[in-house]
Design a protein around this motif. Sequence first.
Motif, PDB file in Angstrom:
ATOM      1  N   SER A 152       0.858  -1.179   0.000  1.00 19.50           N
ATOM      2  CA  SER A 152       0.000   0.000   0.000  1.00 19.50           C
ATOM      3  C   SER A 152       0.899   1.235   0.000  1.00 19.50           C
ATOM      4  CB  SER A 152      -0.937  -0.001   1.213  1.00 19.50           C
ATOM      5  OG  SER A 152      -0.191   0.006   2.413  1.00 19.50           O
ATOM      6  N   SER A 153       0.424   2.304  -0.630  1.00 27.23           N
ATOM      7  CA  SER A 153       1.228   3.518  -0.706  1.00 27.23           C
ATOM      8  C   SER A 153       0.316   4.687  -1.039  1.00 27.23           C
ATOM      9  CB  SER A 153       2.320   3.381  -1.780  1.00 27.23           C
ATOM     10  OG  SER A 153       1.742   3.295  -3.079  1.00 27.23           O
ATOM     11  N   THR A 154       0.873   5.886  -0.923  1.00 28.74           N
ATOM     12  CA  THR A 154       0.178   7.106  -1.324  1.00 28.74           C
ATOM     13  C   THR A 154       1.062   7.839  -2.316  1.00 28.74           C
ATOM     14  OG1 THR A 154      -0.936   7.282   0.809  1.00 28.74           O
ATOM     15  CG2 THR A 154      -0.812   9.272  -0.523  1.00 28.74           C
ATOM     16  N   SER A 155       0.491   8.190  -3.474  1.00 20.89           N
ATOM     17  CA  SER A 155       1.302   8.794  -4.535  1.00 20.89           C
ATOM     18  C   SER A 155       1.820  10.166  -4.124  1.00 20.89           C
ATOM     19  CB  SER A 155       0.478   8.928  -5.819  1.00 20.89           C
ATOM     20  OG  SER A 155      -0.594   9.846  -5.638  1.00 20.89           O
ATOM     21  N   PRO A 156       3.082  10.479  -4.493  1.00 21.26           N
ATOM     22  CA  PRO A 156       3.594  11.844  -4.320  1.00 21.26           C
ATOM     23  C   PRO A 156       3.080  12.727  -5.458  1.00 21.26           C
ATOM     24  CG  PRO A 156       5.247  10.496  -5.373  1.00 21.26           C
ATOM     25  CD  PRO A 156       4.078   9.579  -5.113  1.00 21.26           C
ATOM     26  N   ALA A 157       3.355  14.010  -5.386  1.00 18.97           N
ATOM     27  CA  ALA A 157       3.017  14.900  -6.495  1.00 18.97           C
ATOM     28  C   ALA A 157       3.870  14.544  -7.709  1.00 18.97           C
ATOM     29  CB  ALA A 157       3.245  16.348  -6.081  1.00 18.97           C
ATOM     30  N   GLY A 158       3.333  14.773  -8.896  1.00 21.33           N
ATOM     31  CA  GLY A 158       4.079  14.439 -10.102  1.00 21.33           C
ATOM     32  C   GLY A 158       3.375  14.919 -11.347  1.00 21.33           C
ATOM     33  N   ALA A 159       3.931  14.544 -12.503  1.00 13.90           N
ATOM     34  CA  ALA A 159       3.367  14.944 -13.782  1.00 13.90           C
ATOM     35  C   ALA A 159       3.670  13.881 -14.824  1.00 13.90           C
ATOM     36  CB  ALA A 159       3.947  16.291 -14.225  1.00 13.90           C
ATOM     37  N   GLY A 160       2.786  13.783 -15.819  1.00 14.80           N
ATOM     38  CA  GLY A 160       3.001  12.841 -16.913  1.00 14.80           C
ATOM     39  C   GLY A 160       2.749  11.398 -16.490  1.00 14.80           C
ATOM     40  N   THR A 161       3.324  10.472 -17.252  1.00 18.56           N
ATOM     41  CA  THR A 161       3.204   9.047 -16.962  1.00 18.56           C
ATOM     42  C   THR A 161       4.534   8.534 -16.434  1.00 18.56           C
ATOM     43  OG1 THR A 161       1.508   8.695 -18.644  1.00 18.56           O
ATOM     44  CG2 THR A 161       2.743   6.771 -17.942  1.00 18.56           C
ATOM     45  N   VAL A 162       4.492   7.863 -15.307  1.00 16.53           N
ATOM     46  CA  VAL A 162       5.713   7.388 -14.654  1.00 16.53           C
ATOM     47  C   VAL A 162       5.567   5.908 -14.349  1.00 16.53           C
ATOM     48  CG1 VAL A 162       6.189   9.649 -13.641  1.00 16.53           C
ATOM     49  CG2 VAL A 162       4.888   7.952 -12.330  1.00 16.53           C
ATOM     50  N   HIS A 163       6.705   5.274 -14.066  1.00 12.96           N
ATOM     51  CA  HIS A 163       6.705   3.887 -13.624  1.00 12.96           C
ATOM     52  C   HIS A 163       6.697   3.847 -12.098  1.00 12.96           C
ATOM     53  CE1 HIS A 163       7.364   1.912 -17.508  1.00 12.96           C
ATOM     54  NE2 HIS A 163       8.191   2.906 -17.802  1.00 12.96           N
ATOM     55  N   VAL A 164       5.895   2.947 -11.540  1.00 17.90           N
ATOM     56  CA  VAL A 164       5.865   2.719 -10.105  1.00 17.90           C
ATOM     57  C   VAL A 164       6.754   1.506  -9.815  1.00 17.90           C
ATOM     58  CG1 VAL A 164       4.440   2.192  -8.101  1.00 17.90           C
ATOM     59  CG2 VAL A 164       3.551   3.670  -9.923  1.00 17.90           C
ATOM     60  N   THR A 165       7.796   1.704  -9.042  1.00 17.55           N
ATOM     61  CA  THR A 165       8.762   0.640  -8.781  1.00 17.55           C
ATOM     62  C   THR A 165       8.855   0.354  -7.285  1.00 17.55           C
ATOM     63  OG1 THR A 165      10.570   2.246  -8.720  1.00 17.55           O
ATOM     64  CG2 THR A 165      10.136   1.137 -10.826  1.00 17.55           C
ATOM     65  N   VAL A 166       9.291  -0.848  -6.962  1.00 18.69           N
ATOM     66  CA  VAL A 166       9.514  -1.264  -5.576  1.00 18.69           C
ATOM     67  C   VAL A 166      10.981  -1.634  -5.426  1.00 18.69           C
ATOM     68  CG1 VAL A 166       8.936  -2.943  -3.791  1.00 18.69           C
ATOM     69  CG2 VAL A 166       7.146  -2.079  -5.317  1.00 18.69           C
ATOM     70  N   THR A 167      11.605  -1.169  -4.358  1.00 20.17           N
ATOM     71  CA  THR A 167      13.009  -1.448  -4.089  1.00 20.17           C
ATOM     72  C   THR A 167      13.130  -2.203  -2.765  1.00 20.17           C
ATOM     73  OG1 THR A 167      13.729   0.543  -5.265  1.00 20.17           O
ATOM     74  CG2 THR A 167      15.292  -0.459  -3.731  1.00 20.17           C
ATOM     75  N   THR A 168      13.856  -3.323  -2.780  1.00 13.93           N
ATOM     76  CA  THR A 168      14.151  -4.119  -1.586  1.00 13.93           C
ATOM     77  C   THR A 168      15.650  -4.381  -1.536  1.00 13.93           C
ATOM     78  OG1 THR A 168      13.959  -6.271  -2.672  1.00 13.93           O
ATOM     79  CG2 THR A 168      11.908  -5.268  -1.877  1.00 13.93           C
ATOM     80  N   ALA A 169      16.073  -5.217  -0.607  1.00 15.98           N
ATOM     81  CA  ALA A 169      17.484  -5.591  -0.543  1.00 15.98           C
ATOM     82  C   ALA A 169      17.924  -6.317  -1.804  1.00 15.98           C
ATOM     83  CB  ALA A 169      17.727  -6.489   0.675  1.00 15.98           C
ATOM     84  N   GLY A 170      16.976  -6.847  -2.565  1.00 18.62           N
ATOM     85  CA  GLY A 170      17.303  -7.549  -3.803  1.00 18.62           C
ATOM     86  C   GLY A 170      17.426  -6.662  -5.015  1.00 18.62           C
ATOM     87  N   GLY A 171      17.131  -5.370  -4.865  1.00 20.41           N
ATOM     88  CA  GLY A 171      17.226  -4.453  -5.990  1.00 20.41           C
ATOM     89  C   GLY A 171      15.899  -3.746  -6.244  1.00 20.41           C
ATOM     90  N   THR A 172      15.787  -3.164  -7.425  1.00 16.38           N
ATOM     91  CA  THR A 172      14.594  -2.416  -7.826  1.00 16.38           C
ATOM     92  C   THR A 172      13.883  -3.154  -8.945  1.00 16.38           C
ATOM     93  OG1 THR A 172      15.601  -0.297  -7.206  1.00 16.38           O
ATOM     94  CG2 THR A 172      13.746  -0.217  -8.740  1.00 16.38           C
ATOM     95  N   SER A 173      12.567  -3.185  -8.883  1.00 16.14           N
ATOM     96  CA  SER A 173      11.781  -3.893  -9.894  1.00 16.14           C
ATOM     97  C   SER A 173      12.005  -3.300 -11.282  1.00 16.14           C
ATOM     98  CB  SER A 173      10.298  -3.835  -9.539  1.00 16.14           C
ATOM     99  OG  SER A 173       9.839  -2.487  -9.454  1.00 16.14           O
ATOM    100  N   ALA A 174      12.070  -4.171 -12.280  1.00 13.51           N
ATOM    101  CA  ALA A 174      12.185  -3.726 -13.670  1.00 13.51           C
ATOM    102  C   ALA A 174      10.886  -3.047 -14.090  1.00 13.51           C
ATOM    103  CB  ALA A 174      12.483  -4.917 -14.576  1.00 13.51           C
TER     104      ALA A 174
END
Length: 346
Positions: free
Chosen positions: A308-330
């Motif tokens: 679960s999360s709450t979006s920050p302010a932004g513009a345009g189309t962006v990718h939503v990624t998750v980062t753990t000890a294993g790295g960041t999602s493609a």
Amino acid sequence: MTTRLAAAWPAFLLAAAALFAAGPARAATAASGPDVAVSQAGNYPTQPNSYGNFSVSWTSVGTADATGVTHLTVDLPPGLKTGGALMYSTPYDYTFDQTVSPDGRHLEATFRGTRVPGRGDFMKVQVSSGAAKPSGVIRATVAHRDDVNPANNVSTYTVNGPQQPAGTPDRPAVTAIGTTTGPGAGGTAVTLTGTALDDGFVLFGNDRAATTSCTDTRCTATTPGGSGTVPVTVVTPGGAAGAPEGFAYTGPPPAPPAAPVVTGLNVRGGPARGGTPVYVLGTGLAGGTVSFGGAPAAHVSCGEAFCSSTSPAGAGTVHVTVTTAGGTSATVDADRFTYTDAAPRR
């Protein structure tokens, strides 16, 4: 055991959205900062050879998010025992595990996630009585490293007897640490001595010890994997106490887990000002952080397959990624989120 996401996730997202969105509005406390409170209620066994269950609830009642490890204990009096607890809280944006002592009278549970002020969770403890009429005190505790108010961290219920106030637990102190170095792979036994350490758990940096056993004057813990030198902290219902020395990892740390994978979002867009509740689905997400086009999301809580999360302010189309000890999602098409202008007023 670890709680995982149910297969039919769309069925509970609507209910989860209402709970998640309503959380911050219910906050109220005099303390400034994270504050977790514990309570219990239910159908207690009061007769010989009877069964019952009761809920142990913990709620974020402070003025800031409670993030990280929350530790719970339940102690039963002689004549009562449990086989464990069931977690009912949704959405599954957390991890949860528990252990029960061989005699069935002591349960420890660990919950890891982020809870905004006003949001709570509960586990239902199954209990049975022996041949004699049960009596004595059922005691439940909660502990969190950043908790600013220990006065609400203990709950008691007297079976077949008058109820008494739970009281405020003593603040812990750690006076010595027996071992200060060990391999990065983890597995080192560490003994910490001090006072008021009962019902505690141990953190090495931000990571929970692989195993912990605490009495009033001593905790024995097994290190998790790690690197560098990290602080060692004992956290009890009465507060957090740092060891006089840190723990230095030697040699390489354990191999990192696989990188997280994002497979979808429950909503694909929201206003440019941010503030949209967004649920991220995937695998390997536990303990992760969420970003929208590189900008960190707020109120992030991640279980193995759900964030679960709450979006920050932004513009345009962006990718939503998750980062753990294993790295960041493609990045993939399924993780795209489009910011839109605010809807026109009617």
